[in-house]
Design an enzyme around this catalytic site. Structure first.
Site, short mmCIF file in Angstrom:
data_model
loop_
_atom_site.label_atom_id
_atom_site.label_comp_id
_atom_site.label_asym_id
_atom_site.label_seq_id
_atom_site.Cartn_x
_atom_site.Cartn_y
_atom_site.Cartn_z
N ASP A 60 0.86 -1.16 0.00
CA ASP A 60 0.00 0.00 0.00
C ASP A 60 0.92 1.23 0.00
O ASP A 60 2.03 1.16 0.48
CB ASP A 60 -0.85 -0.06 1.28
N1 LIG Z 1 -11.87 12.14 2.49
C1 LIG Z 1 -11.09 12.57 1.50
N2 LIG Z 1 -10.62 13.84 1.52
C2 LIG Z 1 -9.81 14.27 0.56
N3 LIG Z 1 -9.43 13.52 -0.48
C3 LIG Z 1 -9.86 12.28 -0.57
C4 LIG Z 1 -10.70 11.74 0.41
N4 LIG Z 1 -10.98 10.46 0.08
C5 LIG Z 1 -10.31 10.23 -1.05
N5 LIG Z 1 -9.64 11.29 -1.47
C6 LIG Z 1 -8.86 11.41 -2.69
O1 LIG Z 1 -8.96 10.19 -3.40
C7 LIG Z 1 -7.71 9.57 -3.53
C8 LIG Z 1 -7.87 8.09 -3.36
O2 LIG Z 1 -8.29 7.81 -2.07
P1 LIG Z 1 -8.14 6.38 -1.42
O3 LIG Z 1 -8.61 6.51 -0.03
O4 LIG Z 1 -8.73 5.36 -2.30
O5 LIG Z 1 -6.57 6.14 -1.49
P2 LIG Z 1 -5.51 6.45 -0.36
O6 LIG Z 1 -5.87 5.68 0.84
O7 LIG Z 1 -5.34 7.92 -0.22
O8 LIG Z 1 -4.17 5.93 -0.99
P3 LIG Z 1 -3.48 4.54 -0.66
O9 LIG Z 1 -4.25 3.54 -1.42
O10 LIG Z 1 -2.10 4.71 -1.15
O11 LIG Z 1 -3.56 4.37 0.82
C9 LIG Z 1 -6.84 10.18 -2.45
O12 LIG Z 1 -5.49 10.18 -2.82
C10 LIG Z 1 -7.39 11.59 -2.38
O13 LIG Z 1 -6.83 12.36 -3.41
#
Ligand SMILES: Nc1ncnc2c1ncn2[C@@H]1O[C@H](COP(=O)(O)OP(=O)(O)OP(=O)(O)O)[C@@H](O)[C@H]1O
Ligand SMILES: [Cu+]
Length: 739
Positions: free
Chosen positions: A435
């Site tokens: 991850d």
């Molecule tokens: N609550 C939120 N607030 C702001 N941006 C968000 C939020 N949820 C998602 N995003 C945006 O969507 C993208 C993808 O989110 P997701 O949670 O799927 O991945 P992540 O957990 O950030 O990344 P990884 O998979 O590397 O842990 C994030 O990088 C962010 O840009």
């Protein structure tokens, strides 16, 4: 009376039925009876299991028996049985359970049998018996007749000092028609005496006794590898009492919320949060890393850690039984009780092996005399030799010893493995999915850029973004809120909604606003070339970019950045050197992900994955590589961790979820431990096979010798016990794997 003491662990499961000894959870679902766990000090190998099985089999209340030879516990699944009737039945086979455990015994890590060791008296007995046997043997070599009164007297002396215990246990086994090692030994000794070979009878008993003692000692060490961890937490703590004075109290009596103090160099008794002071703390018992960590107000402390040069005051956050250390120990103990596949294989094998050898032995005793008129005495002797050699003890004991050593070595290194299964599977690992956020990077995002579009007021726009962000726990949102500041006023948000993998939405002052990634912006139909012109360079700069937009237009572009973990590139490289394909799995955008992956040395990047797509990516990898591990922080990637063959959670110290959902928990943030886990798994697998090969090889060699009639009884005893000792020592080498 020797051998009656609890110290001698019999060497082995010569039980004809040892294979039916099932151990470890889960129990078949049909067995929905009550459970009772009994500690039986004398239970140390399937030999005893067979006896116990025989003793309890007839009781209709008993549904299932389960044995844990490392913990020396018998689990009875029953309906309507009570402790005293089970104890009574066990007494008939000299396997009386220990008294009910005291409270101290039920504390985590204390639920191991007490260290037994071998007393001085027992060593004396063994020495005397050995000297007498040796002198008798020597006199025969010196020319004295084997049947001469002196020799017989010496042999009898040796036997009565050292052999009564074995003979008694043999007698019990015989009465219960259990083909265990004591029975076979007794048979061999009586046979040798009947054949007039007095010195040999004495020698066999002495060697058997000696080997049993050594084996008891070395099994004990393996057993206590885990217990050693618990000894790390001190039993007393310095508590601030109601009157504000410091007093020394038992650690187990301290309740959550109390304030404790540790002096320089002292061990920390309980988990807590620093309330005053500053000191470097060695957390090796938890993380396996002895590099001290600076602790100040607000930072967590873990029981078992060693305080450095400062004085710390801290507020207790978990009681004695629920400290991180206690949980580690419980996890390891539970893990060792589960049978690894190799263990099951060995058990199944032993089921056919022992009866087969017994059959062959019968043939050897009977066929040559019957067919060719060969002397019975010679061939009965050969058959006895064969029976002693045939004992599968070494085989059956070798796997649990190896697995428990591997689990303990991992735990000491801060790698908590929840079952021998994962340790065994690690050797087949071909792909690891990492991850991004929180695993390759620290997961502590910071806002770096904010580009306001179309002359909007920056202050207003940031307040909008922070207001939306305040309703989300996502690290990107957290970073935006943090840069705005906790004290500054926020706007009221209605109809808030988190859009997985995209961002968030909410209504502010009657207008819907979005804060999210490029994908979201596209989906809203609000993306413009001038936005992309700002957005793309930021992404290529390893930053995660979100856009704040109103109902009709994008308002601002906000970038947050995370720092890569210091050891990440090296950790990836080490995995690759082990022949493992490393893949990065993230929800973040492709440009950012690719930039970070390049930095870390990862070629295979799967970016912009929605949570369910992450699951599918894991499945795809499993289809291609077979055994696949997923490494995450266990917070928002629990489903992917659960889906992978081996789910590895990083930084598990302090987060309960990671400890619970993962198959393997790495206590600190060191990604390099993933490679260490794989190496440990491979070593475990190698030693398991070595042990099986050793046991089978030595046994087959002596079986052939016995079949040819050139092996003697004492050779058989040496071969049998020697092999057991060898596999135990070999398995225990794993304990020093990281040393
Ligand atoms: N609550 C939120 N607030 C702001 N941006 C968000 C939020 N949820 C998602 N995003 C945006 O969507 C993208 C993808 O989110 P997701 O949670 O799927 O991945 P992540 O957990 O950030 O990344 P990884 O998979 O590397 O842990 C994030 O990088 C962010 O840009
Ligand atoms: Cu776009």
């Amino acid at each position: 009376m020797p051998s009656q003491s609890t110290t001698t662990c019999c060497s082995g499961p010569c039980a004809s039925e040892s294979a039916t000894v099932s151990s470890g959870l889960p129990f078949p679902d049909v067995l929905d009876g009550d459970r009772m766990v009994l500690r039986v000090s004398r239970l140390c190998c399937p030999t005893e299991a067979d006896l116990i099985r025989k003793a309890l089999m007839d009781m209709k209340e008993i549904l299932h028996l389960d044995f844990d030879f490392i913990r020396r516990e018998l689990m009875v699944i029953h309906r309507g049985a009570n402790r005293s009737m089970i104890c009574a039945a066990l007494r008939t086979v000299n396997m009386e359970p220990d008294p009910d455990p005291t409270v101290a015994d039920t504390l985590p890590g204390r639920s191991l049998p007490p260290r037994t060791g071998v007393s001085r008296r027992e060593w004396t007995i063994t020495t005397v018996a050995g000297l007498a046997a040796l002198v008798a043997e020597g006199l025969v070599w010196g020319g004295l007749d084997e049947q001469s009164p002196w020799i017989v007297a010496l042999a009898l002396a040796s036997l009565s000092v050292g052999g009564v215990g074995t003979l008694k246990r043999g007698w019990i086994a015989m009465r219960h028609v259990s083909l265990n090692i004591h029975f076979l030994m007794s048979l061999a000794v009586l046979g040798a005496m009947a054949l007039g070979q007095w010195p040999e009878a004495a020698m066999v008993v002495f060697l058997f006794g000696l080997a049993e003692r050594i084996e008891a000692l070395s099994m004990d060490r393996a057993r206590h590898a885990i217990r050693g961890l618990m000894a790390l937490a001190p039993e007393t703590a310095t508590l601030r009492n109601a009157t504000g004075e410091w007093e020394s109290v038992a650690a187990s009596s301290v309740s959550v919320g109390s304030v404790l103090r540790v002096k320089p160099g002292e061990r920390i008794a309980l988990d807590g949060v620093v309330t005053d002071g500053r000191s470097d703390v060695n957390q090796a018992p938890i993380t396996g890393e002895s590099v001290p960590v600076m602790k100040e107000t607000g930072q967590p402390l873990f029981a078992g850690s060693i305080n450095g040069s400062g004085v710390l005051e801290f507020r207790v956050t978990a009681d004695f039984r629920h400290s991180t250390l206690a949980r580690i120990i419980d996890t390891v103990q539970e893990a060792q009780a589960k049978r690894a596949p190799m263990q099951r294989f060995v058990d199944r094998f032993a089921r056919y092996y022992t009866p087969a050898v017994v059959g062959i032995a019968m043939g050897i005793a009977l066929l040559p005399p019957l067919l060719f008129g060969a002397p019975f005495s010679v061939w009965v002797y050969n058959a006895l030799v064969m029976l002693v050699v045939a004992c599968p003890c070494a085989l059956v004991i070798s796997t649990p010893v190896t697995v428990v050593s591997g689990l303990a070595a991992g735990a000491r290194r801060g790698i908590l493995i929840k079952g021998g299964l994962y340790l065994e599977q690690a050797h087949a690992l071909r792909a690891v999915a990492l991850d991004k956020t929180g695993t390759l990077t620290h997961g502590q995002l910071e806002m770096t850029d904010c580009v306001v579009l179309n002359d909007h007021d920056k202050e207003k726009v940031l307040r909008l973004a922070a207001s939306l962000a305040s309703h989300s726990e996502h690290p990107v949102s957290a970073a935006i809120l943090a840069s705005w500041g906790k004290e500054r006023p926020l706007l009221q948000v209605r109809h808030f909604e988190a859009l997985a993998g995209r961002g968030v939405r909410g209504t502010i002052a009657g207008e819907v606003h979005h804060l999210g990634n490029h994908r979201l912006l596209e989906e809203l139909g609000l993306c413009r070339p001038e936005v992309e012109k700002i957005l793309l360079p930021l992404e290529q700069d390893e930053k995660t970019v979100v856009v704040l937009s109103s109902f009709c237009e994008p308002l601002a572009i906000i970038a947050v950045a995370d720092r890569m973990r210091a050891g990440a590139p090296q950790a990836v490289e080490r995995l690759r050197k082990l022949g493992i394909t490393v893949t990065m799995l993230t929800g973040d955008n492709t440009a950012t992900a690719t930039a970070i992956a390049r930095h870390a040395g990862i070629d295979d990047v799967r970016a912009e994955r929605l949570p369910e797509e992450k699951l599918r990516a894991i499945e795809g990898l499993m289809g291609r590589f077979g055994v696949v591990a997923m490494v995450g922080d266990g917070i928002n990637d629990a489903p992917a961790l659960a889906r992978a063959s081996i789910g590895i959670a990083m930084g598990a110290t302090g987060t309960d979820t990671a400890l619970e959902t993962a198959d393997v928990a790495i206590m600190n943030d060191d990604l390099g431990k993933v490679a260490e886990f794989v190496r440990l798994g491979r070593a475990t697998r190698r030693i398991l096979w070595e042990n099986i090969a050793l046991a089978l090889g030595i046994k087959s060699f002596f079986l052939i010798l016995a079949g040819l009639g050139v092996a003697t009884l004492w050779m058989a005893v040496l071969a049998d016990m020697g092999t057991s000792l060898l596999v135990i020592f070999n398995g225990r080498r794993l304990l020093r794997f990281f040393a």
